[in-house]
Design a protein around this motif. Structure first.
Motif, PDB file in Angstrom:
ATOM      1  N   ILE A 254       0.840  -1.206   0.000  1.00 20.36           N
ATOM      2  CA  ILE A 254       0.000   0.000   0.000  1.00 20.36           C
ATOM      3  C   ILE A 254       0.870   1.249   0.000  1.00 20.36           C
ATOM      4  O   ILE A 254       0.607   2.220  -0.715  1.00 20.36           O
ATOM      5  CB  ILE A 254      -0.934  -0.005   1.229  1.00 20.36           C
ATOM      6  N   LYS A 255       1.898   1.217   0.809  1.00 24.92           N
ATOM      7  CA  LYS A 255       2.779   2.384   0.961  1.00 24.92           C
ATOM      8  C   LYS A 255       3.399   2.809  -0.369  1.00 24.92           C
ATOM      9  O   LYS A 255       3.478   4.000  -0.681  1.00 24.92           O
ATOM     10  CB  LYS A 255       3.874   2.051   1.968  1.00 24.92           C
ATOM     11  N   PHE A 256       3.821   1.835  -1.173  1.00 24.17           N
ATOM     12  CA  PHE A 256       4.549   2.158  -2.396  1.00 24.17           C
ATOM     13  C   PHE A 256       3.679   2.115  -3.654  1.00 24.17           C
ATOM     14  O   PHE A 256       4.201   2.195  -4.765  1.00 24.17           O
ATOM     15  CB  PHE A 256       5.742   1.221  -2.556  1.00 24.17           C
ATOM     16  N   SER A 257       2.375   1.986  -3.482  1.00 27.23           N
ATOM     17  CA  SER A 257       1.476   2.026  -4.635  1.00 27.23           C
ATOM     18  C   SER A 257       0.929   3.436  -4.815  1.00 27.23           C
ATOM     19  O   SER A 257       0.765   4.185  -3.839  1.00 27.23           O
ATOM     20  CB  SER A 257       0.315   1.043  -4.443  1.00 27.23           C
ATOM     21  N   ASP A 258       0.654   3.789  -6.050  1.00 29.31           N
ATOM     22  CA  ASP A 258       0.118   5.113  -6.348  1.00 29.31           C
ATOM     23  C   ASP A 258      -1.371   5.177  -6.027  1.00 29.31           C
ATOM     24  O   ASP A 258      -2.034   4.154  -5.830  1.00 29.31           O
ATOM     25  CB  ASP A 258       0.341   5.455  -7.825  1.00 29.31           C
ATOM     26  N   LEU A 259      -1.879   6.378  -5.980  1.00 27.28           N
ATOM     27  CA  LEU A 259      -3.303   6.600  -5.765  1.00 27.28           C
ATOM     28  C   LEU A 259      -4.096   5.884  -6.862  1.00 27.28           C
ATOM     29  O   LEU A 259      -3.793   6.021  -8.048  1.00 27.28           O
ATOM     30  CB  LEU A 259      -3.610   8.100  -5.778  1.00 27.28           C
ATOM     31  N   GLY A 260      -5.103   5.105  -6.459  1.00 29.97           N
ATOM     32  CA  GLY A 260      -5.904   4.370  -7.428  1.00 29.97           C
ATOM     33  C   GLY A 260      -5.216   3.130  -7.971  1.00 29.97           C
ATOM     34  O   GLY A 260      -5.654   2.574  -8.987  1.00 29.97           O
ATOM     35  N   CYS A 275       2.332 -21.296  -1.215  1.00 32.96           N
ATOM     36  CA  CYS A 275       2.922 -20.134  -1.884  1.00 32.96           C
ATOM     37  C   CYS A 275       1.973 -18.944  -1.775  1.00 32.96           C
ATOM     38  O   CYS A 275       0.829 -19.001  -2.211  1.00 32.96           O
ATOM     39  CB  CYS A 275       3.213 -20.453  -3.351  1.00 32.96           C
ATOM     40  N   PHE A 276       2.470 -17.872  -1.191  1.00 31.61           N
ATOM     41  CA  PHE A 276       1.726 -16.610  -1.074  1.00 31.61           C
ATOM     42  C   PHE A 276       2.444 -15.555  -1.911  1.00 31.61           C
ATOM     43  O   PHE A 276       3.666 -15.413  -1.836  1.00 31.61           O
ATOM     44  CB  PHE A 276       1.670 -16.159   0.385  1.00 31.61           C
ATOM     45  N   THR A 277       1.690 -14.807  -2.719  1.00 34.67           N
ATOM     46  CA  THR A 277       2.282 -13.718  -3.507  1.00 34.67           C
ATOM     47  C   THR A 277       1.450 -12.460  -3.337  1.00 34.67           C
ATOM     48  O   THR A 277       0.216 -12.524  -3.231  1.00 34.67           O
ATOM     49  CB  THR A 277       2.368 -14.061  -5.010  1.00 34.67           C
ATOM     50  N   ILE A 278       2.111 -11.337  -3.306  1.00 30.07           N
ATOM     51  CA  ILE A 278       1.450 -10.044  -3.273  1.00 30.07           C
ATOM     52  C   ILE A 278       2.151  -9.136  -4.274  1.00 30.07           C
ATOM     53  O   ILE A 278       3.359  -8.919  -4.184  1.00 30.07           O
ATOM     54  CB  ILE A 278       1.430  -9.443  -1.852  1.00 30.07           C
ATOM     55  N   GLN A 279       1.401  -8.640  -5.232  1.00 31.45           N
ATOM     56  CA  GLN A 279       1.955  -7.863  -6.345  1.00 31.45           C
ATOM     57  C   GLN A 279       1.343  -6.471  -6.354  1.00 31.45           C
ATOM     58  O   GLN A 279       0.123  -6.308  -6.238  1.00 31.45           O
ATOM     59  CB  GLN A 279       1.682  -8.564  -7.672  1.00 31.45           C
ATOM     60  N   ASP A 280       2.199  -5.454  -6.483  1.00 34.06           N
ATOM     61  CA  ASP A 280       1.717  -4.082  -6.599  1.00 34.06           C
ATOM     62  C   ASP A 280       2.175  -3.499  -7.930  1.00 34.06           C
ATOM     63  O   ASP A 280       3.024  -4.075  -8.611  1.00 34.06           O
ATOM     64  CB  ASP A 280       2.227  -3.223  -5.430  1.00 34.06           C
ATOM     65  N   ASN A 281       1.612  -2.380  -8.300  1.00 36.79           N
ATOM     66  CA  ASN A 281       2.022  -1.703  -9.534  1.00 36.79           C
ATOM     67  C   ASN A 281       2.734  -0.387  -9.219  1.00 36.79           C
ATOM     68  O   ASN A 281       2.544   0.613  -9.895  1.00 36.79           O
ATOM     69  CB  ASN A 281       0.816  -1.456 -10.453  1.00 36.79           C
ATOM     70  N   GLY A 282       3.551  -0.451  -8.160  1.00 37.40           N
ATOM     71  CA  GLY A 282       4.303   0.726  -7.737  1.00 37.40           C
ATOM     72  C   GLY A 282       5.529   0.984  -8.598  1.00 37.40           C
ATOM     73  O   GLY A 282       5.647   0.444  -9.711  1.00 37.40           O
ATOM     74  N   PRO A 283       6.482   1.753  -8.081  1.00 36.93           N
ATOM     75  CA  PRO A 283       7.647   2.159  -8.875  1.00 36.93           C
ATOM     76  C   PRO A 283       8.677   1.057  -9.095  1.00 36.93           C
ATOM     77  O   PRO A 283       9.588   1.212  -9.892  1.00 36.93           O
ATOM     78  CB  PRO A 283       8.250   3.302  -8.049  1.00 36.93           C
ATOM     79  N   GLY A 284       8.552  -0.067  -8.384  1.00 37.15           N
ATOM     80  CA  GLY A 284       9.552  -1.126  -8.520  1.00 37.15           C
ATOM     81  C   GLY A 284      10.869  -0.737  -7.865  1.00 37.15           C
ATOM     82  O   GLY A 284      10.964   0.273  -7.164  1.00 37.15           O
ATOM     83  N   MET A 285      11.907  -1.535  -8.117  1.00 38.36           N
ATOM     84  CA  MET A 285      13.201  -1.259  -7.482  1.00 38.36           C
ATOM     85  C   MET A 285      14.336  -1.824  -8.329  1.00 38.36           C
ATOM     86  O   MET A 285      14.122  -2.722  -9.152  1.00 38.36           O
ATOM     87  CB  MET A 285      13.244  -1.856  -6.071  1.00 38.36           C
ATOM     88  N   ASP A 286      15.529  -1.274  -8.121  1.00 39.09           N
ATOM     89  CA  ASP A 286      16.690  -1.740  -8.871  1.00 39.09           C
ATOM     90  C   ASP A 286      17.352  -2.909  -8.147  1.00 39.09           C
ATOM     91  O   ASP A 286      16.939  -3.306  -7.050  1.00 39.09           O
ATOM     92  CB  ASP A 286      17.694  -0.597  -9.081  1.00 39.09           C
ATOM     93  N   SER A 303      15.592   9.454   0.424  1.00 38.71           N
ATOM     94  CA  SER A 303      15.035  10.688   0.981  1.00 38.71           C
ATOM     95  C   SER A 303      14.086  10.412   2.140  1.00 38.71           C
ATOM     96  O   SER A 303      13.627  11.328   2.808  1.00 38.71           O
ATOM     97  CB  SER A 303      14.269  11.456  -0.113  1.00 38.71           C
ATOM     98  N   HIS A 304      13.768   9.109   2.352  1.00 43.83           N
ATOM     99  CA  HIS A 304      12.832   8.716   3.408  1.00 43.83           C
ATOM    100  C   HIS A 304      11.488   9.399   3.216  1.00 43.83           C
ATOM    101  O   HIS A 304      10.787   9.701   4.186  1.00 43.83           O
ATOM    102  CB  HIS A 304      13.383   9.047   4.800  1.00 43.83           C
ATOM    103  N   SER A 305      11.115   9.631   1.970  1.00 45.07           N
ATOM    104  CA  SER A 305       9.854  10.302   1.706  1.00 45.07           C
ATOM    105  C   SER A 305       8.667   9.416   2.023  1.00 45.07           C
ATOM    106  O   SER A 305       7.572   9.892   2.270  1.00 45.07           O
ATOM    107  CB  SER A 305       9.794  10.736   0.232  1.00 45.07           C
ATOM    108  N   LYS A 306       8.888   8.081   2.004  1.00 47.14           N
ATOM    109  CA  LYS A 306       7.827   7.167   2.369  1.00 47.14           C
ATOM    110  C   LYS A 306       7.879   6.924   3.872  1.00 47.14           C
ATOM    111  O   LYS A 306       8.945   6.782   4.453  1.00 47.14           O
ATOM    112  CB  LYS A 306       7.977   5.832   1.632  1.00 47.14           C
TER     113      LYS A 306
END
Length: 345
Positions: A254-260, A275-286, A303-306
Motif C-alpha cells: 500500500i505504501k509504495f502504490s500510487d493513488l488508485g 505459496c503466497f504472492t502479493i503484487q503491486d504496480n508501484g515504482p519497482g526497485m533496482d 530521501s525517506h519520503s515514504k
C-alpha cells in the motif's frame, strides 16, 4: 595420468615427500663425500675405517641433514605463516585482508575458507555500522521534531490553526517513535527466538482475508483495488506470529502504490508447499535495492519520503525463517514488485 599430475597434493603426502627428499639429499651428499674420499685415496674399499673418523663423518651427516631440514622447513611453513599474519590483521580489525595459497589441497581450502570468513566479517561490520547510523537517525529525527514543535507551542503569538498543526505533528512523530520502539523490540525478540511455540492448525486464507479487512482504511484512503485469489489452506503454526507477515507485506504494498493502484494477492497450495504472492504496480526497485531490501533499517528511498523505518521487511524475513520458509522479491524499475513467501505445508 594427466589428472594425477595436476591433482593437488594433500598436506600429508607433501610432508612425506618433503622428509623423503631431505633424507635422499643427505644420503646423496654422504655418498658424494665417500666417493671423493675414496678417489683421493684417503679411504679404500678394502681398508677398515677408524672409529673416530666414522663417528665424525656420521655426525657431519646428521648435522647436514638437520640443517637442510631446518632450512627447507621454513619454505614449507611459509603458507602457514602467511595465514597467521593475515589472522593477526583480522584481529586488529582489518577485514580486507586476503590470502592466496596454491598447490597444497588442505592449505588451498584453508585460504578459501579464510577469504570467505573475512568477506562475511566485512559484511557484518558494514551492516553493524549502517544499523547504528540508521538507528541513531531514525530515533533522533522524531525526537528533534518533538522538541522543536514543543518549543514553538510555548510562543504566545500562534494562531489556533498553527497550534493544532503543531500538535498534530507532535502526535504523528510520537506515534512514529512508539512504532519504531515497538518494532525494534519485536525484531530483537524474534532474532533471539529459535523455536516457535504454541503451534496450532488454522485457516491461512481466512487469516489473510482478515488482514486485508484490518488494513481497509489504509488502502481505501488511496482508492486502491485489492484482487484476492486464495485457496483454502490449513497451516500449522503460531497464528499471531504468522499474521505479522501479511500485515507488513500488505502495508509495504500500500505504501509504495500510487493513488488508485491495484494489489493482487494469491495463496496456493501444491503438494507440500504453500505459496503466497502479493503484487503491486508501484515504482519497482533496482538490483541494489533488492539485495539489501531485507536488511534492518534499509530504505530504498534515500530521501525517506515514504513513511516507515525499514524494519517491516526485516521482521517478515525473520518470521518466515522461523517458519522454515523463504521470502524473496521479483521487481523491476517502473514495473512494480512481487513479494513471494513459500512455507512448508
Amino acid at each position: 595420468m594427466r589428472e594425477f599430475f595436476t591433482k593437488r597434493f594433500s598436506l600429508a603426502i607433501t610432508l612425506v615427500i618433503f622428509v623423503f627428499g631431505v633424507m635422499m639429499a643427505t644420503v646423496l651428499v654422504a655418498a658424494v663425500i665417500t666417493f671423493a674420499l675414496q678417489h683421493l685415496g684417503i679411504i679404500s674399499n678394502h681398508s677398515q675405517l677408524p672409529v673416530f673418523p666414522l663417528i665424525t663423518f656420521l655426525g657431519f651427516c646428521i648435522l647436514l641433514g638437520t640443517s637442510l631440514t631446518a632450512f627447507l622447513s621454513k619454505k614449507a611453513l611459509n603458507p602457514i605463516r602467511t595465514v597467521i599474519d593475515a589472522t593477526r590483521k583480522v584481529a586488529d580489525g582489518d577485514f580486507s585482508v586476503q590470502v592466496n595459497i596454491k598447490g597444497i589441497g588442505e592449505l588451498e581450502e584453508l585460504s578459501q575458507s579464510f577469504n570467505k570468513m573475512t568477506q562475511e566479517l566485512s559484511g557484518i561490520e558494514t551492516l553493524r555500522s549502517d544499523f547504528v547510523n540508521n538507528f541513531s537517525h531514525e530515533f533522533k529525527t522524531p525526537i528533534v521534531s518533538l522538541r522543536g514543535f514543543a518549543k514553538l507551542l510555548k510562543e504566545d503569538n500562534l494562531t489556533e490553526a498553527e497550534r493544532q498543526e503543531y500538535l498534530d505533528i507532535i502526535i504523528t512523530e510520537s506515534e512514529r517513535l512508539a512504532a519504531l520502539s515497538t518494532n525494534v523490540l519485536v525484531l530483537s525478540k524474534y532474532e533471539n527466538l529459535e523455536i516457535i511455540t504454541d503451534k496450532a492448525p488454522f485457516r491461512l486464507d481466512e487469516q489473510i482475508r482478515k488482514t486485508i479487512v484490518l488494513m481497509e482504511p489504509r488502502w481505501s484512503a488511496k482508492e486502491m483495488v485489492i484482487n484476492v485469489e486464495l485457496d483454502e489452506v490449513i497451516f500449522s503454526g503460531n497464528e499471531d506470529l504468522t499474521q505479522q507477515i501479511w500485515l507488513n507485506l500488505l502495508d509495504n504494498a500500500i505504501k509504495f502504490s500510487d493513488l488508485g493502484g491495484m494489489i493482487q494477492i494469491t495463496l496456493t497450495k501444491a503438494e507440500d508447499e504453500i505459496c503466497f504472492t502479493i503484487q503491486d504496480n508501484g515504482p519497482g526497485m533496482d538490483d541494489r535495492t533488492k539485495v539489501h531490501l531485507f536488511d534492518k533499517f534499509y530504505q530504498g528511498d534515500p530521501s525517506h519520503s515514504k513513511s516507515g523505518n525499514g524494519l517491516g521487511l526485516a521482521l517478515v524475513k525473520r518470521i518466515v525463517e522461523l517458519c522454515d520458509g523463504e521470502v524473496y522479491v521479483e521487481s523491476e524499475k517502473e514495473k512494480g514488485s512481487i513479494f513471494i513467501v513459500k512455507l512448508v505445508a
